[in-house]
Design a protein around this motif. Structure first.
Motif, mmCIF file in Angstrom:
data_model
loop_
_atom_site.group_PDB
_atom_site.id
_atom_site.type_symbol
_atom_site.label_atom_id
_atom_site.label_comp_id
_atom_site.label_asym_id
_atom_site.label_seq_id
_atom_site.Cartn_x
_atom_site.Cartn_y
_atom_site.Cartn_z
ATOM 1 N N ALA A 1 -28.022 -12.449 17.146
ATOM 2 C CA ALA A 1 -28.098 -11.212 17.928
ATOM 3 C C ALA A 1 -29.524 -10.680 18.029
ATOM 4 O O ALA A 1 -29.897 -10.069 19.037
ATOM 5 C CB ALA A 1 -27.191 -10.149 17.313
ATOM 6 N N ASP A 2 -30.341 -10.901 17.007
ATOM 7 C CA ASP A 2 -31.701 -10.369 17.013
ATOM 8 C C ASP A 2 -32.650 -11.105 17.945
ATOM 9 O O ASP A 2 -33.807 -10.675 18.111
ATOM 10 C CB ASP A 2 -32.277 -10.368 15.587
ATOM 11 C CG ASP A 2 -31.994 -9.082 14.836
ATOM 12 O OD1 ASP A 2 -31.205 -8.250 15.350
ATOM 13 O OD2 ASP A 2 -32.551 -8.891 13.740
ATOM 14 N N PHE B 1 -32.424 -3.356 24.283
ATOM 15 C CA PHE B 1 -33.148 -2.482 23.352
ATOM 16 C C PHE B 1 -32.175 -1.549 22.630
ATOM 17 O O PHE B 1 -32.239 -1.388 21.410
ATOM 18 C CB PHE B 1 -34.194 -1.661 24.099
ATOM 19 C CG PHE B 1 -34.726 -0.497 23.299
ATOM 20 C CD1 PHE B 1 -35.658 -0.700 22.295
ATOM 21 C CD2 PHE B 1 -34.277 0.793 23.543
ATOM 22 C CE1 PHE B 1 -36.138 0.371 21.550
ATOM 23 C CE2 PHE B 1 -34.747 1.863 22.801
ATOM 24 C CZ PHE B 1 -35.675 1.656 21.796
ATOM 25 N N GLN B 2 -31.269 -0.945 23.380
ATOM 26 C CA GLN B 2 -30.322 -0.011 22.765
ATOM 27 C C GLN B 2 -29.420 -0.727 21.761
ATOM 28 O O GLN B 2 -29.127 -0.196 20.679
ATOM 29 C CB GLN B 2 -29.473 0.665 23.835
ATOM 30 C CG GLN B 2 -28.574 1.773 23.310
ATOM 31 C CD GLN B 2 -29.354 2.932 22.719
ATOM 32 O OE1 GLN B 2 -30.204 3.505 23.395
ATOM 33 N NE2 GLN B 2 -29.089 3.275 21.460
ATOM 34 N N ALA B 3 -29.001 -1.928 22.094
ATOM 35 C CA ALA B 3 -28.165 -2.699 21.166
ATOM 36 C C ALA B 3 -28.942 -3.030 19.891
ATOM 37 O O ALA B 3 -28.392 -2.957 18.781
ATOM 38 C CB ALA B 3 -27.684 -3.979 21.843
ATOM 39 N N ALA B 4 -30.204 -3.381 20.039
ATOM 40 C CA ALA B 4 -31.038 -3.663 18.868
ATOM 41 C C ALA B 4 -31.210 -2.415 18.016
ATOM 42 O O ALA B 4 -31.164 -2.477 16.778
ATOM 43 C CB ALA B 4 -32.394 -4.196 19.317
ATOM 44 N N PHE B 5 -31.405 -1.281 18.675
ATOM 45 C CA PHE B 5 -31.546 -0.024 17.933
ATOM 46 C C PHE B 5 -30.257 0.289 17.171
ATOM 47 O O PHE B 5 -30.286 0.612 15.982
ATOM 48 C CB PHE B 5 -31.895 1.121 18.886
ATOM 49 C CG PHE B 5 -32.089 2.430 18.179
ATOM 50 C CD1 PHE B 5 -33.330 2.776 17.669
ATOM 51 C CD2 PHE B 5 -31.031 3.314 18.000
ATOM 52 C CE1 PHE B 5 -33.507 3.976 16.992
ATOM 53 C CE2 PHE B 5 -31.196 4.505 17.325
ATOM 54 C CZ PHE B 5 -32.450 4.844 16.820
ATOM 55 N N PRO C 1 -38.971 -1.001 32.011
ATOM 56 C CA PRO C 1 -37.954 -2.033 31.767
ATOM 57 C C PRO C 1 -36.723 -1.795 32.630
ATOM 58 O O PRO C 1 -36.361 -0.649 32.924
ATOM 59 C CB PRO C 1 -37.632 -1.860 30.273
ATOM 60 C CG PRO C 1 -38.045 -0.467 29.949
ATOM 61 C CD PRO C 1 -39.193 -0.140 30.843
ATOM 62 N N ASP C 2 -36.082 -2.905 33.041
ATOM 63 C CA ASP C 2 -34.885 -2.750 33.875
ATOM 64 C C ASP C 2 -33.672 -2.416 33.002
ATOM 65 O O ASP C 2 -33.748 -2.397 31.762
ATOM 66 C CB ASP C 2 -34.640 -4.015 34.704
ATOM 67 C CG ASP C 2 -34.422 -5.271 33.863
ATOM 68 O OD1 ASP C 2 -33.932 -5.160 32.721
ATOM 69 O OD2 ASP C 2 -34.727 -6.368 34.354
ATOM 70 N N GLY C 3 -32.560 -2.132 33.658
ATOM 71 C CA GLY C 3 -31.363 -1.690 32.951
ATOM 72 C C GLY C 3 -30.839 -2.701 31.953
ATOM 73 O O GLY C 3 -30.402 -2.335 30.853
ATOM 74 N N PRO D 1 -36.814 -2.574 16.341
ATOM 75 C CA PRO D 1 -36.501 -2.211 17.732
ATOM 76 C C PRO D 1 -37.710 -1.829 18.578
ATOM 77 O O PRO D 1 -37.748 -2.129 19.770
ATOM 78 C CB PRO D 1 -35.528 -1.040 17.567
ATOM 79 C CG PRO D 1 -34.882 -1.273 16.244
ATOM 80 C CD PRO D 1 -35.950 -1.870 15.382
ATOM 81 N N SER D 2 -38.712 -1.178 17.974
ATOM 82 C CA SER D 2 -39.872 -0.760 18.775
ATOM 83 C C SER D 2 -40.675 -1.934 19.304
ATOM 84 O O SER D 2 -41.462 -1.772 20.254
ATOM 85 C CB SER D 2 -40.771 0.170 17.961
ATOM 86 O OG SER D 2 -41.174 -0.446 16.751
#
Length: 363
Positions: A326-327, A58-62, A50-52, A202-203
């Motif tokens: 947001a989700d 992903f990090q925000a969702a986590f 995955p790109d940046g 998140p996964s």
């Protein structure tokens, strides 16, 4: 052969056969599957790191949903730890179920319950990997097995599990619980679930890089012979981008912090499940009628299933209840990147759904 992918060996044993299989371009794969010339399990697509920008989503969702996810894993593990038996034998359905199985194994051990975890293949229309089940039952009591997945969409895999495990149990003369335990059950088909809400697990945003670096499972004559496990590709080239251990370790710390806190027991009743099945059936019927879709497999309800469709299939449109939610930000990102039409349906029962494009002559 058994292996653990990029996880610690104590966390999971993959009962899969690593093979080399050239990827099929996504448009060609879709055409072959919808035409009936090839089954989806015979082919895999390309997986790239995955790109940046996507990793930031992903990090925000986590960050947003990790506490909820950890809390739900604690509640599920408590319910499972109360099961009778010598041990808890978690059998996750690779690969969406794999990180959930890892976390439930760890959480169950925190509850003082001996737990082991295998991850095996199940293929829609072709069933569970019976060689893998034979391997497990040579080592564990049938009554100790619990099948685990990440979520349900419209319930196709849960139904396949019931059919194929039931058939297997009859052929072997054993008694097996063929139902599934999941985090989120939108379709009302799981024996036990933490929630029925369509929220972002998140996964589900990532593929191999959060699932031990394995591909979706493979079943074709070139890769799988008699007496062999179903196959997978081990994506070692994605190791620099792998977040599999980070994900489970980060959530384990949250589970540890929550495990002694009081929490309401899971209330997962048949009446609730029946209501969910009714909503699911009505949504599928209305969507098929509205868009003239004869094949229900082209409809992917829920955030998690929509994500998989946008990552791996050829989508026709993404339907959102609220595009500012947001989700669903990662879904909007994927749709825009792939030039997929976005439609807003505020009355939809799910936060997202995706319709797969029909290839020529498929409908």
């Amino acid at each position: 052969m058994t292996f653990s992918g990029s996880y610690e060996s104590r966390d999971v044993t993959f009962l899969l056969r690593p093979v080399q299989l050239a990827p099929t371009p996504v448009e060609e794969k879709e055409r072959l599957i919808q035409s009936g010339r090839r089954h989806y399990s015979e082919l895999i697509g390309t997986e790239s790191p995955p790109d940046g920008e996507y990793l930031a989503l992903f990090q925000a969702a986590f960050d947003r949903n990790a506490h909820r996810l950890a809390s739900e894993l604690v509640r599920l593990s408590r319910a499972l730890a109360e099961r009778p038996g010598r041990e808890l034998v978690l059998v996750s359905l690779a690969r969406a179920g794999t990180p959930i199985g890892v976390l439930l194994r760890r959480a169950a051990e925190m509850q003082g319950r001996r737990a082991v975890h295998y991850s095996i293949s199940i293929i829609r229309d072709r069933g569970i990997d019976e060689v893998a089940l034979d391997h497990i039952l040579e080592r564990h009591a049938a009554s100790d097995l619990v099948f685990v997945d990440g979520w349900t969409g419209k319930g196709a895999i849960a139904e396949e599990l019931e059919r194929s495990v039931g058939r297997y149990a009859r052929s072997r003369g054993v008694v097996l619980d063929a139902s599934v335990v999941v985090l989120a059950d939108l379709a009302g088909v799981a024996r036990l679930a933490a929630t029925s809400e369509d929220y972002l697990i998140p996964s589900s945003i990532l593929n191999a890089t959060v699932s031990g670096l394995i591909s979706r499972t493979i079943l074709n004559d070139a890769c799988v012979g008699p007496g062999e496990f179903h196959a997978c590709v081990h994506y070692e080239h994605l190791a620099p981008a792998d977040l599999s251990r980070w994900f489970v370790d980060a959530l384990t710390a949250r589970i540890e912090a929550l495990r002694t806190e009081p929490a309401a027991p899971l209330a997962w009743t048949e009446a609730h499940r029946a209501g969910l099945r009714s909503v699911s059936a009505a949504f599928m019927a209305e969507t098929q009628s509205r868009w003239g879709i004869s094949d229900p497999l082209r409809i992917k309800p829920g955030i998690s299933e929509s994500t998989r469709a946008l990552l791996r299939r050829v989508p026709d449109r993404l339907i959102l209840r609220d595009p500012d939610d947001a989700d669903v930000r990662h879904l909007v990102h994927l749709a825009r990147r792939r030039e997929v039409a976005i439609q807003v349906e505020p009355a939809m029962p799910y936060r997202a759904a995706t319709i797969i494009r029909a290839t020529k002559g498929a409908e």
